[in-house]
Design a protein around this motif. Structure first.
Motif, PDB file in Angstrom:
ATOM      1  N   THR A  23       0.846  -1.186   0.000  1.00  4.76           N
ATOM      2  CA  THR A  23       0.000   0.000   0.000  1.00  4.76           C
ATOM      3  C   THR A  23       0.888   1.244   0.000  1.00  4.76           C
ATOM      4  N   THR A  24       0.570   2.205  -0.873  1.00  6.72           N
ATOM      5  CA  THR A  24       1.371   3.419  -0.979  1.00  6.72           C
ATOM      6  C   THR A  24       0.482   4.641  -0.816  1.00  6.72           C
ATOM      7  N   LEU A  25       0.951   5.575   0.014  1.00  9.71           N
ATOM      8  CA  LEU A  25       0.267   6.844   0.209  1.00  9.71           C
ATOM      9  C   LEU A  25       1.203   7.948  -0.276  1.00  9.71           C
ATOM     10  N   ALA A  26       0.702   8.828  -1.141  1.00 13.63           N
ATOM     11  CA  ALA A  26       1.542   9.893  -1.694  1.00 13.63           C
ATOM     12  C   ALA A  26       0.705  11.150  -1.889  1.00 13.63           C
ATOM     13  N   ILE A  27       1.391  12.271  -1.979  1.00 12.40           N
ATOM     14  CA  ILE A  27       0.758  13.546  -2.292  1.00 12.40           C
ATOM     15  C   ILE A  27       1.332  14.024  -3.616  1.00 12.40           C
ATOM     16  N   SER A  28       0.467  14.329  -4.559  1.00 14.63           N
ATOM     17  CA  SER A  28       0.922  14.787  -5.870  1.00 14.63           C
ATOM     18  C   SER A  28       1.252  16.274  -5.826  1.00 14.63           C
ATOM     19  N   GLU A  29       1.930  16.742  -6.851  1.00 14.68           N
ATOM     20  CA  GLU A  29       2.249  18.165  -6.960  1.00 14.68           C
ATOM     21  C   GLU A  29       0.987  19.010  -7.093  1.00 14.68           C
ATOM     22  N   ALA A  30      -0.090  18.397  -7.571  1.00 16.18           N
ATOM     23  CA  ALA A  30      -1.357  19.110  -7.747  1.00 16.18           C
ATOM     24  C   ALA A  30      -2.150  19.196  -6.436  1.00 16.18           C
ATOM     25  N   GLY A  31      -1.593  18.663  -5.344  1.00 15.06           N
ATOM     26  CA  GLY A  31      -2.281  18.726  -4.058  1.00 15.06           C
ATOM     27  C   GLY A  31      -3.308  17.636  -3.852  1.00 15.06           C
ATOM     28  N   GLU A  32      -3.133  16.525  -4.536  1.00 14.61           N
ATOM     29  CA  GLU A  32      -4.044  15.397  -4.386  1.00 14.61           C
ATOM     30  C   GLU A  32      -3.376  14.299  -3.567  1.00 14.61           C
ATOM     31  N   MET A  33      -4.174  13.610  -2.786  1.00 13.42           N
ATOM     32  CA  MET A  33      -3.698  12.458  -2.044  1.00 13.42           C
ATOM     33  C   MET A  33      -3.952  11.220  -2.906  1.00 13.42           C
ATOM     34  N   ALA A  76      -2.967  -2.730 -10.039  1.00 12.07           N
ATOM     35  CA  ALA A  76      -3.069  -1.766  -8.941  1.00 12.07           C
ATOM     36  C   ALA A  76      -4.281  -0.872  -9.145  1.00 12.07           C
ATOM     37  N   VAL A  77      -4.779  -0.351  -8.021  1.00 13.00           N
ATOM     38  CA  VAL A  77      -5.866   0.618  -8.029  1.00 13.00           C
ATOM     39  C   VAL A  77      -5.376   1.819  -7.227  1.00 13.00           C
ATOM     40  N   THR A  78      -5.511   3.013  -7.804  1.00 11.82           N
ATOM     41  CA  THR A  78      -5.139   4.236  -7.104  1.00 11.82           C
ATOM     42  C   THR A  78      -6.393   5.066  -6.881  1.00 11.82           C
ATOM     43  N   LEU A  79      -6.683   5.326  -5.601  1.00  9.92           N
ATOM     44  CA  LEU A  79      -7.813   6.166  -5.218  1.00  9.92           C
ATOM     45  C   LEU A  79      -7.269   7.580  -5.004  1.00  9.92           C
ATOM     46  N   ILE A  80      -7.955   8.579  -5.554  1.00 10.58           N
ATOM     47  CA  ILE A  80      -7.444   9.943  -5.533  1.00 10.58           C
ATOM     48  C   ILE A  80      -8.468  10.869  -4.875  1.00 10.58           C
ATOM     49  N   ALA A  81      -7.990  11.635  -3.892  1.00  6.89           N
ATOM     50  CA  ALA A  81      -8.838  12.600  -3.178  1.00  6.89           C
ATOM     51  C   ALA A  81      -8.043  13.878  -2.946  1.00  6.89           C
ATOM     52  N   ASP A  82      -8.724  14.912  -2.539  1.00  5.46           N
ATOM     53  CA  ASP A  82      -8.058  16.160  -2.190  1.00  5.46           C
ATOM     54  C   ASP A  82      -7.191  15.930  -0.962  1.00  5.46           C
ATOM     55  N   ARG A 114     -11.509  10.499  -8.096  1.00 12.17           N
ATOM     56  CA  ARG A 114     -11.414   9.586  -9.229  1.00 12.17           C
ATOM     57  C   ARG A 114     -10.587   8.366  -8.834  1.00 12.17           C
ATOM     58  N   VAL A 115     -10.589   7.401  -9.729  1.00 17.10           N
ATOM     59  CA  VAL A 115      -9.866   6.145  -9.516  1.00 17.10           C
ATOM     60  C   VAL A 115      -9.071   5.842 -10.775  1.00 17.10           C
ATOM     61  N   ALA A 116      -7.828   5.413 -10.595  1.00 11.88           N
ATOM     62  CA  ALA A 116      -6.999   4.994 -11.731  1.00 11.88           C
ATOM     63  C   ALA A 116      -6.711   3.498 -11.555  1.00 11.88           C
ATOM     64  N   VAL A 117      -6.997   2.738 -12.584  1.00 18.74           N
ATOM     65  CA  VAL A 117      -6.776   1.293 -12.550  1.00 18.74           C
ATOM     66  C   VAL A 117      -5.614   0.960 -13.482  1.00 18.74           C
ATOM     67  N   GLU A 118      -4.626   0.247 -12.945  1.00 17.00           N
ATOM     68  CA  GLU A 118      -3.490  -0.192 -13.750  1.00 17.00           C
ATOM     69  C   GLU A 118      -3.694  -1.658 -14.106  1.00 17.00           C
ATOM     70  N   ARG A 119      -3.681  -1.953 -15.384  1.00 17.49           N
ATOM     71  CA  ARG A 119      -3.916  -3.325 -15.861  1.00 17.49           C
ATOM     72  C   ARG A 119      -2.613  -3.975 -16.305  1.00 17.49           C
ATOM     73  N   ASP A 120      -2.592  -5.292 -16.268  1.00 16.58           N
ATOM     74  CA  ASP A 120      -1.462  -6.066 -16.747  1.00 16.58           C
ATOM     75  C   ASP A 120      -1.370  -5.882 -18.260  1.00 16.58           C
TER      76      ASP A 120
END
Length: 98
Positions: free
Chosen positions: A2-12, A51-57, A36-42
């Protein structure tokens, strides 16, 4: 992992990889603050999700950190990072004592 990160755009960004993280996804997927949600497929098998990335403020970061800590024992560094989810504890037996 599990990875938690903050983007340059201010999103978690909360990225979940592997079947073990399905427990986290099941708990958090209906949380109303995901933008939004980003899904990474094989690349070799588009039916397989890597992987699934959940994105919030970023304003919701403290809440997500607390949920991950209390529910799953995951504590991330202040700057973000990755944590290994411990295996789910075995379900208690339903045998009744006599």
């Amino acid at each position: 992992m599990t990875t938690l990160a903050i983007s340059e755009a201010g999103e978690m960004l909360l990225t979940l990889r592997g079947a073990a993280e399905n427990r986290i996804l099941t708990t958090l997927r209906r949380w109303p603050y995901w933008q939004r949600v980003a899904v990474e497929r094989d690349p070799l098998d588009a039916k397989q999700c890597i992987a699934v990335t959940l994105i919030a403020d970023q304003a919701h970061e403290a809440t997500v950190r607390e949920i991950l800590k209390r529910s799953f024992g995951l504590t991330f560094p202040e700057s973000g990072g990755s944590c290994e989810l411990l295996p789910e504890p075995p379900a208690p037996s339903r045998r009744r004592g006599r």
